[in-house]
Design an enzyme around this catalytic site. Structure first.
Site, short mmCIF file in Angstrom:
data_model
loop_
_atom_site.label_atom_id
_atom_site.label_comp_id
_atom_site.label_asym_id
_atom_site.label_seq_id
_atom_site.Cartn_x
_atom_site.Cartn_y
_atom_site.Cartn_z
N LEU A 86 0.97 -1.37 0.07
CA LEU A 86 -0.10 -0.18 -0.01
C LEU A 86 0.74 1.15 0.12
O LEU A 86 0.16 2.35 -0.02
CB LEU A 86 -0.87 -0.04 1.09
CG LEU A 86 -1.86 -1.28 1.39
CD1 LEU A 86 -2.68 -1.24 2.56
CD2 LEU A 86 -2.82 -1.52 0.29
N TYR B 54 1.81 11.03 -12.13
CA TYR B 54 1.26 10.12 -11.05
C TYR B 54 0.76 8.84 -11.66
O TYR B 54 1.13 7.60 -11.46
CB TYR B 54 0.15 10.92 -9.95
CG TYR B 54 -0.36 9.96 -9.08
CD1 TYR B 54 0.40 9.25 -7.95
CD2 TYR B 54 -1.81 9.52 -9.33
CE1 TYR B 54 -0.18 8.47 -6.85
CE2 TYR B 54 -2.34 8.52 -8.27
CZ TYR B 54 -1.53 8.11 -7.13
OH TYR B 54 -1.98 7.39 -6.16
N LYS C 63 2.30 4.81 -11.50
CA LYS C 63 1.11 3.70 -10.96
C LYS C 63 1.24 2.64 -12.22
O LYS C 63 1.19 1.35 -11.79
CB LYS C 63 -0.21 4.08 -10.67
CG LYS C 63 -0.16 4.94 -9.55
CD LYS C 63 0.22 4.12 -8.16
CE LYS C 63 -0.24 4.71 -6.85
NZ LYS C 63 0.01 3.77 -5.86
N ASN D 24 -11.74 7.02 -5.88
CA ASN D 24 -11.59 7.98 -4.79
C ASN D 24 -12.09 7.10 -3.44
O ASN D 24 -13.27 6.33 -3.59
CB ASN D 24 -12.29 9.11 -4.98
CG ASN D 24 -11.69 9.96 -6.05
OD1 ASN D 24 -11.18 10.59 -5.99
ND2 ASN D 24 -12.70 9.78 -7.13
N PRO E 62 -42.90 10.28 41.64
CA PRO E 62 -43.62 9.29 42.40
C PRO E 62 -45.13 9.98 42.53
O PRO E 62 -45.48 10.98 42.84
CB PRO E 62 -42.76 9.57 43.73
CG PRO E 62 -41.26 9.80 43.49
CD PRO E 62 -41.52 10.66 42.39
N GLY E 63 -45.99 8.89 42.44
CA GLY E 63 -47.26 9.11 42.51
C GLY E 63 -48.22 9.96 41.53
O GLY E 63 -49.24 10.06 41.40
#
Length: 399
Positions: free
Chosen positions: A64, A118, A122, A147, A309-310
């Site tokens: 890589l 580039y 490659k 990409n 509560p309640g």
């Protein structure tokens, strides 16, 4: 199996290495037939002697390593072709004919806008590996990446998606020359899965008559078939929607394997620490509180209700709206009565035995905290977002 990864500190390398480690350490059991002993990680600062040692015992090589943004164009050939040449020479020295995977680029087609130093570097690397494979009998796996995007990708470098995610997450400006420009994007997790397939000898093959991969089981190249074609404008629109979620609470549609789902995961990985958490509006009164948690575009909303509560809450009914009440803490009583009748249906609920109770359309309903000391905490889901202009909510006591 010993696996050599060059470019291990890069975007793809880091994601691949972490996946390999999870398999090696037994944390990922999705590939039970893949046994990994050692992961040899190499990068630009790894001594040549160390790389040579790794090449002696490697059973698979992921190359890589590469150069994307050199100061001088000549460095393209040195970094992309030269390093591969040295790597293959080391394998040849040790008579190692293990499979070699090469990360190339669609720019290696050298067609149109891809005719560059580039791309040529490659392409030269591809041909070098193919020649090595032919002479040595080693298996060559050449991937021409489109990409890429995903977590850990470096912004303001060579990925528009990484830059957009980083800048929008951090309230920085972005620049788009043309929102209609299209990209073919490959998500990092899909790429890593494809590379792991290759490690198991299950790579997908293709040919490149142009810049697009054409599936071919006998093809010269390898590819990951799951890519996404989107425009720059679509990417930015989605990212702005994600950024707004903390204020709107609306979660956009993110279907399985969709670009939106993968982009959202990518966006979140760029959040600064001060944005990882955000406050929610608690509507409080003497009875307790009610807080909207999450809204969806097509599947209603989630809320949490805390009753002191309640206390009795509810005492209303809906024509079409329906809900789930799920008590997660405390003990309570849910009551429902069909409008126009006298029969009351009772449901005793408790955080000790979590269950979901339907609030039926056309039934008035309430929820009573049976404790005199503890709060009753109820997670609620409604099949639609609350609309103050059309609340579909009508007061009527249950009994």
């Amino acid at each position: 199996m010993n696996i050599l990864v060059t470019g291990a500190k890069g975007f793809v390398g880091k994601n691949l290495c972490e996946s390999l480690k999870n398999i090696r350490d037994g944390k990922d059991r999705t590939r039970p037939n893949l046994k990994i002993d050692n992961i040899f990680e190499c990068d630009i600062d790894t001594p040549v002697e160390t790389v040579d040692e790794f090449c002696a015992t490697a059973d698979f090589v992921f190359n890589l390593a590469g150069v994307n943004r050199p100061q001088n164009p000549e460095e393209f050939m040195q970094g992309n072709y030269g390093f591969l040449s040295s790597l293959l020479e080391a394998l040849k020295k040790h008579n190692n004919t293990c499979p070699v995977m090469l990360s190339s680029s669609i720019q290696a087609s050298c067609e149109g806008r891809y005719d560059s130093d580039y791309g040529r570097s490659k392409k030269a690397g591809e041909e070098l590996l193919f020649k090595f494979a032919q002479e040595s009998g080693a298996k060559a796996l050449v991937y021409r990446f489109p990409n890429l995007f995903g977590k850990w990708c470096r912004p303001n470098y060579n990925s528009a998606v990484a830059t957009f995610c980083n800048n929008i997450a951090n309230n920085l400006p972005i620049t788009i020359s043309d929102p209609a420009i299209g990209l073919e994007l490959l998500y990092i997790d899909d790429l890593v899965n494809g590379m792991l397939d290759a490690l198991e000898g299950k790579e997908k093959r293709c040919e490149y008559p142009g810049t697009q991969a054409v599936p071919d089981p006998d093809g010269k190249y390898c590819f990951v078939p799951l890519t996404h074609k989107v425009t720059l404008g679509e990417i930015v629109d989605l990212l702005n929607t994600f950024r707004a979620q903390t204020s709107t609470l609306v979660m956009p549609e993110i279907p399985e394997n969709s670009f939106a789902k993968k982009l959202y995961s990518t966006y979140l990985s760029y959040l600064p620490k001060e944005k990882i958490s955000f406050p929610l509006k608690m509507n409080e009164d003497a009875r307790g509180s009610f807080t909207e948690l999450l809204k969806t575009e097509k599947c209603g909303q989630f809320s949490v209700n805390i009753s002191k509560p309640g206390i009795t809450k509810g005492q209303h009914w809906h024509n079409s709206k329906w809900e789930f009440f799920i008590v997660v803490s405390g003990k309570g009583l849910i009551q429902q009565r069909k409008i126009g009748t006298n029969e009351v249906i009772n449901f005793e609920v408790s955080g000790d035995r979590i269950e979901a109770v339907h609030m039926l359309p056309g039934y008035t309903h309430n929820i009573i905290n049976l404790s005199q000391t503890e709060n009753l905490v109820t997670v609620m889901w409604a099949n639609e977002q609350f609309d103050p202009e059309h609340p579909d909510t009508f007061f009527e006591v249950v009994e």
